[in-house]
Motif scaffolding. Structure first.
Motif, PDB file in Angstrom:
ATOM      1  N   ILE A  10       8.120 -13.973  40.412  1.00 36.14           N
ATOM      2  CA  ILE A  10       7.199 -13.211  41.258  1.00 36.14           C
ATOM      3  C   ILE A  10       5.800 -13.778  41.045  1.00 36.14           C
ATOM      4  N   GLY A  17       3.716  -6.858  43.092  1.00 37.84           N
ATOM      5  CA  GLY A  17       4.526  -7.641  42.173  1.00 37.84           C
ATOM      6  C   GLY A  17       5.121  -6.806  41.064  1.00 37.84           C
ATOM      7  N   ALA A  20       7.950  -4.699  42.339  1.00 39.62           N
ATOM      8  CA  ALA A  20       9.136  -5.519  42.554  1.00 39.62           C
ATOM      9  C   ALA A  20       9.869  -5.763  41.243  1.00 39.62           C
ATOM     10  N   LEU A  35       6.699 -12.728  35.947  1.00 37.14           N
ATOM     11  CA  LEU A  35       5.621 -12.158  36.759  1.00 37.14           C
ATOM     12  C   LEU A  35       4.337 -12.915  36.429  1.00 37.14           C
ATOM     13  N   LEU A 108       9.355 -14.447  44.991  1.00 32.91           N
ATOM     14  CA  LEU A 108       8.592 -13.454  45.754  1.00 32.91           C
ATOM     15  C   LEU A 108       7.114 -13.815  45.710  1.00 32.91           C
ATOM     16  N   GLY A 307       6.839  -3.894  47.565  1.00 34.50           N
ATOM     17  CA  GLY A 307       7.378  -4.522  46.365  1.00 34.50           C
ATOM     18  C   GLY A 307       8.785  -4.041  46.063  1.00 34.50           C
ATOM     19  N   ALA A 311      12.270  -6.442  46.368  1.00 26.73           N
ATOM     20  CA  ALA A 311      13.167  -6.616  45.222  1.00 26.73           C
ATOM     21  C   ALA A 311      14.612  -6.325  45.609  1.00 26.73           C
TER      22      ALA A 311
END
Length: 423
Positions: A10, A17, A20, A35, A108, A307, A311
């Protein structure tokens, strides 16, 4: 490949984020979750930056999506203070600053947006502020709260500009707002609702200079001291807050060759033109099944819900992102929630339930409905009236589905909102 060998990356340690990453774990994903965020801060929500935190009412930590230790507990790898500089779809890798390569199975993009800046002489002087990050808000709060109170110029009549103006008046600062339109928030709300916000700010001591921009800033010893408007008017200022909008941060998507059109173009499942790359939040121009077109919305609710939806889509679930656009604001004693989509040309008139008058400087209580020619509700706004969003959102969904409403009943406070809903 087994689930626990997959890697989901992500890009954007934002609200979108973080939600997600949270959803991936909540839905049972046991693979690696990385992340990546440019800021050193753990993911946080941005509304407090122009509201409670800027006003000095809320602690910094209140806006955190989760405390730092939560990410370790959920085995989410935080790469903070790092910047993704390239995406290579064929190789399915992300390049970080410093050259490190990260392989992904699903990616993502939650890269958000960047502030638009002023390109005029003197705009680089100290005392000219923008507002997008916590450091920005901290610096602006410190400047607004100093003694003696600075003479503040707000450039921009959108939501951020108006919230900054309200915060500045809360600190006792003299405030002038300059904007190219003829009323604050007019492009979003239309003439009549915009007039309410203008009167509210004027009742709280804000001076407006409409249909004008800033030609240049003057400075002394590197600090801003004046602003010259388009008509030649010169204003003495000690602090400038610029809120002239944001632009989606599409650099990675463009580098990757993804479809971009006022944001990263995604379908109703938030998938980009590459089947292994998704996008959500400010950066995504998502196809909205209910409205029948692509929308890019820059608000908290979209980041939060987007988010989560992205996901689930990354996990292969059947996702159709149909979130009704929603945003809110707090200015002085006015609290407002808005749902729907009513840009210029999308509606014919606005119907009000309740009085919009400012009495003794106090904000009114009312609901506004944006109606099409055939009386479908496409947006609604509640001002200082609470616990009605479910009904308003249902009315908007009905409107976009083709069901009209009775304008007279919409305007009648004696008719319960629930009685207006289609059966």
């Amino acid at each position: 490949m087994s689930a626990d060998e997959r890697v989901f990356v992500i890009v954007g340690a934002s609200l979108a984020g973080a939600r997600a990453a949270e959803t991936l774990r909540a839905e049972g994903f046991t693979g690696r979750v990385l992340l990546i965020g440019q800021e050193d801060e753990v993911p946080y929500e941005r509304p407090p930056l122009s509201k409670g935190f800027l006003q000095g009412k809320d602690a910094r930590e209140k806006a955190y999506v989760h405390p730092r230790e939560w990410y370790a507990e959920k085995d989410i790898e935080l790469l903070l203070g790092r910047r993704a500089v390239a995406v290579h779809p064929q190789a399915r890798t992300v390049t970080l600053d410093g050259g490190e390569q990260l392989a992904y199975d699903k990616l993502l993009l939650a890269t958000g947006s960047r502030v638009r800046t002023l390109d005029v002489p003197g705009a680089d002087a100290s005392g000219v502020h923008y507002l997008r990050t916590y450091p920005d808000s901290e610096a602006l709060r410190a400047a607004l709260s100093r003694d003696p109170s600075p003479q503040v110029l707000v450039v921009g009549t959108g939501w951020i500009g108006m919230e900054i103006a309200a915060a500045a008046r809360g600190y006792g600062c003299p405030v002038t707002v300059v904007g190219t339109d003829r009323a604050p928030l007019r492009k979003v709300l239309g003439d009549e609702p915009a007039a309410v916000f203008r009167k509210l700010h004027e009742a709280n001591g804000v001076e407006f200079r409409f249909e004008s921009g800033v030609r240049e800033f003057g400075s002394l010893d590197g600090a801003v001291r004046s602003a010259v408007l388009d008509d030649g008017t010169e204003l003495a200022v000690d602090l400038v807050a610029v809120g002239v909008g944001i632009r989606p941060d599409t650099a990675l998507a463009e580098h990757a060759g993804l479809a971009v059109d006022d944001g990263v173009v995604v379908d109703a499942s938030l998938r980009t033109s590459d089947p292994d790359i998704y996008a959500c939040g400010d950066v995504a121009s998502a196809y909205h099944p209910l409205l029948g077109r692509h929308l890019r919305t820059e608000h908290w609710a979209n980041a939060r819900a987007g988010g989560k939806a992205a996901a689930k889509a990354m996990l292969g679930q059947d996702v159709s992102y149909e979130q009704v656009p929603y945003f809110f604001t707090d200015q002085y004693d006015l609290g407002m929630e808005y749902c729907g989509w009513a840009g210029p040309g999308d509606y014919a008139r606005v119907v009000f339930r309740g009085s919009t008058e400012i009495v003794d400087g106090k904000a009114p209580e009312f609901i506004a409905f944006w109606l099409t020619d055939d009386d479908r509700v496409v947006a609604a706004m509640n001002v200082n009236i609470w616990d009605v969003q479910d009904d308003l959102s249902a009315l908007v969904k009905a409107g976009f589905s083709g069901t009209p409403a009775d304008p007279a009943r919409l305007a009648d406070p004696s008719v319960p909102l629930s009685a207006l809903l289609p059966t």
